[in-house]
Design a protein around this motif. Structure first.
Motif, PDB file in Angstrom:
ATOM      1  N   ALA A   1       0.804  -1.158   0.116  1.00  0.00           N
ATOM      2  CA  ALA A   1      -0.119  -0.012   0.056  1.00  0.00           C
ATOM      3  C   ALA A   1       0.848   1.338   0.039  1.00  0.00           C
ATOM      4  CB  ALA A   1      -1.050   0.110   1.352  1.00  0.00           C
ATOM      5  N   ARG A   2       1.865   1.203   0.749  1.00  0.00           N
ATOM      6  CA  ARG A   2       2.773   2.366   0.839  1.00  0.00           C
ATOM      7  C   ARG A   2       3.835   2.366  -0.397  1.00  0.00           C
ATOM      8  NH1 ARG A   2       5.725   0.524   4.604  1.00  0.00           N
ATOM      9  NH2 ARG A   2       7.815  -0.076   3.770  1.00  0.00           N
ATOM     10  N   LEU A   3       4.209   1.467  -0.885  1.00  0.00           N
ATOM     11  CA  LEU A   3       5.166   1.248  -2.266  1.00  0.00           C
ATOM     12  C   LEU A   3       4.247   1.181  -3.651  1.00  0.00           C
ATOM     13  CD1 LEU A   3       8.298   0.057  -0.454  1.00  0.00           C
ATOM     14  CD2 LEU A   3       7.796   2.156  -0.824  1.00  0.00           C
ATOM     15  N   GLY A   4       3.327   0.797  -3.550  1.00  0.00           N
ATOM     16  CA  GLY A   4       2.566   0.169  -4.937  1.00  0.00           C
ATOM     17  C   GLY A   4       2.715  -1.226  -5.163  1.00  0.00           C
ATOM     18  N   PRO A   5       1.605  -1.709  -5.989  1.00  0.00           N
ATOM     19  CA  PRO A   5       1.819  -3.053  -6.367  1.00  0.00           C
ATOM     20  C   PRO A   5       2.834  -3.798  -6.737  1.00  0.00           C
ATOM     21  CG  PRO A   5       0.503  -1.860  -7.837  1.00  0.00           C
ATOM     22  CD  PRO A   5       0.771  -0.873  -7.028  1.00  0.00           C
ATOM     23  N   GLY A   6       3.832  -2.975  -7.445  1.00  0.00           N
ATOM     24  CA  GLY A   6       5.057  -3.648  -8.138  1.00  0.00           C
ATOM     25  C   GLY A   6       6.068  -4.033  -6.948  1.00  0.00           C
ATOM     26  N   SER A   7       5.794  -3.522  -5.774  1.00  0.00           N
ATOM     27  CA  SER A   7       6.628  -3.839  -4.685  1.00  0.00           C
ATOM     28  C   SER A   7       6.499  -5.182  -3.968  1.00  0.00           C
ATOM     29  CB  SER A   7       6.654  -2.963  -3.495  1.00  0.00           C
ATOM     30  OG  SER A   7       5.379  -2.906  -3.064  1.00  0.00           O
ATOM     31  N   ARG A   8       5.193  -5.953  -4.651  1.00  0.00           N
ATOM     32  CA  ARG A   8       4.756  -7.128  -3.915  1.00  0.00           C
ATOM     33  C   ARG A   8       6.052  -8.356  -3.975  1.00  0.00           C
ATOM     34  NH1 ARG A   8       0.016  -6.446  -6.886  1.00  0.00           N
ATOM     35  NH2 ARG A   8      -1.709  -5.737  -5.428  1.00  0.00           N
ATOM     36  N   PRO A   9       6.472  -8.816  -2.825  1.00  0.00           N
ATOM     37  CA  PRO A   9       7.440  -9.782  -3.033  1.00  0.00           C
ATOM     38  C   PRO A   9       7.102 -11.132  -3.772  1.00  0.00           C
ATOM     39  CG  PRO A   9       6.305 -10.019  -0.986  1.00  0.00           C
ATOM     40  CD  PRO A   9       5.825  -8.722  -1.668  1.00  0.00           C
ATOM     41  N   ALA A  10       7.929 -11.370  -4.402  1.00  0.00           N
ATOM     42  CA  ALA A  10       7.775 -12.655  -5.419  1.00  0.00           C
ATOM     43  C   ALA A  10       8.955 -13.419  -5.657  1.00  0.00           C
ATOM     44  CB  ALA A  10       7.239 -12.490  -6.624  1.00  0.00           C
ATOM     45  N   ALA A  11       9.150 -14.538  -5.679  1.00  0.00           N
ATOM     46  CA  ALA A  11      10.346 -15.539  -5.707  1.00  0.00           C
ATOM     47  C   ALA A  11      10.696 -15.184  -7.221  1.00  0.00           C
ATOM     48  CB  ALA A  11      10.206 -16.824  -5.553  1.00  0.00           C
ATOM     49  N   TYR A  12      10.183 -15.122  -8.287  1.00  0.00           N
ATOM     50  CA  TYR A  12      10.683 -15.043  -9.542  1.00  0.00           C
ATOM     51  C   TYR A  12      11.536 -13.785  -9.618  1.00  0.00           C
ATOM     52  CZ  TYR A  12       7.304 -11.217 -10.734  1.00  0.00           C
ATOM     53  OH  TYR A  12       6.593  -9.874 -10.789  1.00  0.00           O
ATOM     54  N   LYS A  13      11.413 -12.681  -8.950  1.00  0.00           N
ATOM     55  CA  LYS A  13      11.936 -11.522  -9.084  1.00  0.00           C
ATOM     56  C   LYS A  13      13.444 -11.693  -8.670  1.00  0.00           C
ATOM     57  CE  LYS A  13       8.263  -8.303  -8.059  1.00  0.00           C
ATOM     58  NZ  LYS A  13       7.807  -7.419  -7.104  1.00  0.00           N
ATOM     59  N   LEU A  14      13.943 -12.719  -8.278  1.00  0.00           N
ATOM     60  CA  LEU A  14      15.330 -13.404  -8.006  1.00  0.00           C
ATOM     61  C   LEU A  14      15.854 -13.845  -9.190  1.00  0.00           C
ATOM     62  CD1 LEU A  14      14.706 -14.440  -4.313  1.00  0.00           C
ATOM     63  CD2 LEU A  14      15.976 -12.568  -4.811  1.00  0.00           C
ATOM     64  N   ARG A  15      15.054 -14.252 -10.011  1.00  0.00           N
ATOM     65  CA  ARG A  15      15.871 -15.180 -11.091  1.00  0.00           C
ATOM     66  C   ARG A  15      16.356 -14.111 -12.211  1.00  0.00           C
ATOM     67  NH1 ARG A  15      10.792 -17.837 -10.810  1.00  0.00           N
ATOM     68  NH2 ARG A  15      11.127 -19.753  -9.659  1.00  0.00           N
ATOM     69  N   GLY A  16      17.369 -14.337 -12.944  1.00  0.00           N
ATOM     70  CA  GLY A  16      17.815 -13.426 -13.932  1.00  0.00           C
ATOM     71  C   GLY A  16      18.959 -12.757 -13.644  1.00  0.00           C
ATOM     72  N   PRO A  17      20.096 -12.521 -14.630  1.00  0.00           N
ATOM     73  CA  PRO A  17      21.274 -11.845 -14.339  1.00  0.00           C
ATOM     74  C   PRO A  17      20.996 -10.629 -13.735  1.00  0.00           C
ATOM     75  CG  PRO A  17      20.825 -11.664 -16.581  1.00  0.00           C
ATOM     76  CD  PRO A  17      19.511 -12.805 -16.005  1.00  0.00           C
ATOM     77  N   ALA A  18      19.991  -9.889 -13.867  1.00  0.00           N
ATOM     78  CA  ALA A  18      19.896  -8.482 -13.055  1.00  0.00           C
ATOM     79  C   ALA A  18      19.148  -8.253 -11.977  1.00  0.00           C
ATOM     80  CB  ALA A  18      19.416  -7.448 -14.393  1.00  0.00           C
ATOM     81  N   ALA A  19      18.962  -9.521 -11.358  1.00  0.00           N
ATOM     82  CA  ALA A  19      18.162  -9.600 -10.228  1.00  0.00           C
ATOM     83  C   ALA A  19      18.731  -9.067  -8.934  1.00  0.00           C
ATOM     84  CB  ALA A  19      17.415 -11.099  -9.865  1.00  0.00           C
ATOM     85  N   ILE A  20      18.329  -8.156  -8.355  1.00  0.00           N
ATOM     86  CA  ILE A  20      18.519  -7.907  -6.712  1.00  0.00           C
ATOM     87  C   ILE A  20      20.262  -7.455  -6.869  1.00  0.00           C
ATOM     88  CG2 ILE A  20      18.575  -8.463  -4.328  1.00  0.00           C
ATOM     89  CD1 ILE A  20      15.758  -8.586  -5.745  1.00  0.00           C
TER      90      ILE A  20
END
Length: 312
Positions: free
Chosen positions: A270-289
């Motif tokens: 609610a504070r940061l917007g729906p794009g901030s929802r945690p999700a495992a897929y966001k850790l995949r890929g060379p540019a992740a985190i």
């Protein structure tokens, strides 16, 4: 009239680009938390603080929820909320008396705080990775490093806290001779295997809780099983059970799981917007985190090196 600059929402101590933000939203964290309690109870001086300052038979659920709330607050709350949560922990300076030697000591001794911290971080990592949560070795190291922030909140010097998985393993090797399963550990074990519940919840305790607690116990390292005196299946069998449990829990829609209290993730999105929802897929890929707080705090890219600074 000059334009008034817009204030950006406070991402908190970790923020959506951290490994911590993504991993702590996973439902297997509940099993990881139970494992942490099992492991923490094997340090006689640390577990004495739990048994002397808490009534497990009357307020066990309250203690578990307070721990979960603390983790949720420092992960998803604002910077101010996290700092306040840490301040509340630091204000606890109860004195513990060793019944065997008569020695008195505080629950805020660095040795005890470090044990509790490392047992939690190791449990979160072990359960998540073994249950199929997608973490690379580099991301696991980043997670350990990020949690030096949490260590600072409870009163530890971040420079004296493990910053990588290798340093975390070395810490456990060093402290292992001090571990034992005494009477207090047996009390914690008894509670976790059969916690007090209202009569109408007894069937659920037998059907669900005991299986969850058993899996948390089984995921402990072999030396912990030896100290508790209860065997566990081979690690490969435990890994299969963790992956199966993870698959079931992760199949529950996020919108249902996140309605459960205390609702830290809902507050963060609610504070940061729906794009901030945690999700495992966001850790995949060379540019992740790419930008975890540990790197920003040290001002370097090397783990365990550089100058620490307070986040924010």
């Amino acid at each position: 009239m000059d334009d008034v600059p817009l204030l950006r929402p406070d991402p908190g101590l970790f923020g959506p680009r951290s490994v911590t933000w993504q991993m702590h939203g996973d439902p297997m964290m509940w099993i990881a938390g139970i494992r942490a309690l099992y492991l923490q109870a094997l340090h006689p001086r640390a577990v004495r603080g739990v048994t002397q300052n808490s009534d497990l038979s009357r307020d066990a659920w309250g203690r578990l929820m307070r721990t979960a709330s603390f983790v949720g607050t420092i992960t998803y709350g604002t910077t101010d909320a996290a700092e306040q949560a840490g301040a509340r922990v630091r204000r606890i300076h109860r004195v513990i008396t060793d019944p065997d030697t008569g020695e008195t000591y505080g629950v805020d001794e660095p040795e005890l705080l470090l044990w509790v911290h490392c047992a939690e971080v190791d449990s979160y990592l072990q359960v998540q990775r073994r249950s199929g949560f997608p973490l690379t070795d580099a991301q696991a190291d980043r997670y350990v490093d990020e949690h030096r922030t949490g260590a600072r909140l409870v009163g530890l010097d971040p420079h004296r806290v493990p910053a990588t998985t290798a340093e975390l393993a070395a810490y456990f090797d060093r402290v292992r001779p001090d571990l034992a399963a005494g009477a207090e550990a047996a009390d914690v074990d008894d509670f976790l295997r059969s916690p007090p519940v209202r009569p109408w919840l007894v069937p659920a305790r037998a059907l669900v809780w005991r299986r969850v607690a058993a899996l948390a116990y089984q995921s402990l390292p072999p030396y912990a099983h030896e100290l508790y005196g209860r065997p566990a299946p081979p690690p490969a069998t435990v890994d299969r059970r963790l992956r199966a449990t993870g698959a079931v829990l992760r199949a529950i829609p996020d919108r249902l799981r996140r309605q459960l209290p205390p609702g830290h993730i809902l507050g963060a999105t609610a504070r940061l917007g729906p794009g901030s929802r945690p999700a495992a897929y966001k850790l995949r890929g060379p540019a992740a985190i790419l930008d975890g707080p540990g790197r920003a705090q040290r001002g370097t890219t090397g783990a365990g090196s550089g100058r620490w600074r307070t986040p924010g």
